[in-house]
Design an enzyme around this catalytic site. Sequence first.
Site, PDB file in Angstrom:
ATOM      1  CG  ASP A  24       4.712  -5.719  -2.952  1.00 54.96           C
ATOM      2  OD1 ASP A  24       4.624  -6.961  -2.953  1.00 54.96           O
ATOM      3  OD2 ASP A  24       3.744  -4.986  -3.226  1.00 54.96           O
ATOM      4  N   GLY A  57       1.513 -13.141  -8.150  1.00 52.36           N
ATOM      5  CA  GLY A  57       0.633 -14.159  -7.568  1.00 52.36           C
ATOM      6  C   GLY A  57       0.328 -15.297  -8.523  1.00 52.36           C
ATOM      7  CB  CYS A  88       5.736  -9.251  -1.196  1.00 51.79           C
ATOM      8  SG  CYS A  88       4.966 -10.211  -2.506  1.00 51.79           S
ATOM      9  CG  ASN A  89       1.273 -11.835   2.641  1.00 52.04           C
ATOM     10  OD1 ASN A  89       1.131 -12.297   3.758  1.00 52.04           O
ATOM     11  ND2 ASN A  89       0.994 -10.578   2.365  1.00 52.04           N
ATOM     12  CB  THR A  90       3.096 -13.481  -3.510  1.00 51.92           C
ATOM     13  OG1 THR A  90       1.764 -12.994  -3.286  1.00 51.92           O
ATOM     14  CG2 THR A  90       3.084 -14.481  -4.638  1.00 51.92           C
ATOM     15  CB  CYS A 203      -2.277  -9.714  -1.022  1.00 51.41           C
ATOM     16  SG  CYS A 203      -1.614  -8.737  -2.392  1.00 51.41           S
ATOM     17  CB  THR A 204       1.556  -5.871   1.131  1.00 50.50           C
ATOM     18  OG1 THR A 204       2.171  -6.236  -0.120  1.00 50.50           O
ATOM     19  CG2 THR A 204       2.194  -6.652   2.259  1.00 50.50           C
TER      20      THR A 204
HETATM   21  N1  DGL Z   1       1.706  -7.631  -2.672  1.00 47.49           N
HETATM   22  C1  DGL Z   1       1.936  -9.016  -2.919  1.00 47.49           C
HETATM   23  C2  DGL Z   1       1.617  -9.868  -1.694  1.00 47.49           C
HETATM   24  O1  DGL Z   1       1.633  -9.418  -0.575  1.00 47.49           O
HETATM   25  C3  DGL Z   1       1.437  -9.657  -4.192  1.00 47.49           C
HETATM   26  C4  DGL Z   1       0.963  -8.913  -5.384  1.00 47.49           C
HETATM   27  C5  DGL Z   1       1.165  -9.658  -6.717  1.00 47.49           C
HETATM   28  O2  DGL Z   1       0.372 -10.563  -7.058  1.00 47.49           O
HETATM   29  O3  DGL Z   1       2.157  -9.350  -7.372  1.00 47.49           O
HETATM   30  O4  DGL Z   1       1.387 -11.053  -1.816  1.00 47.49           O
END
Ligand code: DGL
Length: 281
Positions: A24, A57, A88-90, A203-204
């Site tokens: 992440d 993000g 991490c979705n992003t 977002c995790t």
């Molecule tokens: N944890 C990340 C996600 O799941 C993003 C956090 C960030 O903006 O760095 O998207």
Amino acid sequence: MNFIYGSVPWERPVSSQRPVLIFDSGLGGLTVLREARYLLPYETLIYVADDAAFPIGRWPEPELKSRILGLFADLVATHDPKAVVIACNTAFTLAGEALREAHPAIPFVGTVPAIKPAAEQTSSGLISVLATPGTVRRTYTRSLIESFASQCHVRLVGSDSLAVLAEKHLRGSEVSDEELLGEIADCFLEQDTRRTDIVVLACTHYPFLANRFRKIAPWPVDWLDPAEAIARQLVRVLGDEAAVAPSAAPDRALFTSNPREPGLSRLLSGFGLVLEEIGPR
Ligand code: DGL
């Protein structure tokens, strides 16, 4: 004499295992790591946070994608993982496909907004997806909505600062209800007699704030956290490759900024991780 309990020797064997990498941009992937640890108690885990880039993000897509690909070229060469979880979705909605293409021999488990389960579970048909601005912008996210939730009204809510607030909260700093409410208020939609009934935590980092969200929400909703489903997918992907005996190696955390905060080491040790140094990028 060796005592045998079931098939597990009483004296724990020392095995050298190929690790599973969990990635992440910061602390958010720990929501996935704790589920993976529960389901795969013997797996050697390495948690990698590209915190030098945090929050990602807000990054432009081409720069972020090439940073992630470059980082993984090093990580794969150094650690020879048997599987990788992009927690991490992003990162995954942007670079998941390219990572799989670049490393075809390694299974990559991804994290994408849980739009499909939300569409299956909603009663009102009003769903919100709370995510970073990057995830909200992604073509990947838009096509999940078209493929699985075309019958629903899906509101995408991009937050610039929730991931940062989640890290503050985790590190024990004060985060006010007003700050949080300002970020989640747009998730709550009323249309005629219907109201949003599911908010996807895309977002995790956000599951760490879920209890705060529950307290300040204008009405109760389901906050969908995909962490357990991701860990179950990892179990499926590992199949027979899953470790069946403990390793002597501790689970490690590698942070690209090389932070030397005792508070962070303590926090990570609560997740069973030892913070190690790595070269800055
Ligand atoms: N944890 C990340 C996600 O799941 C993003 C956090 C960030 O903006 O760095 O998207």
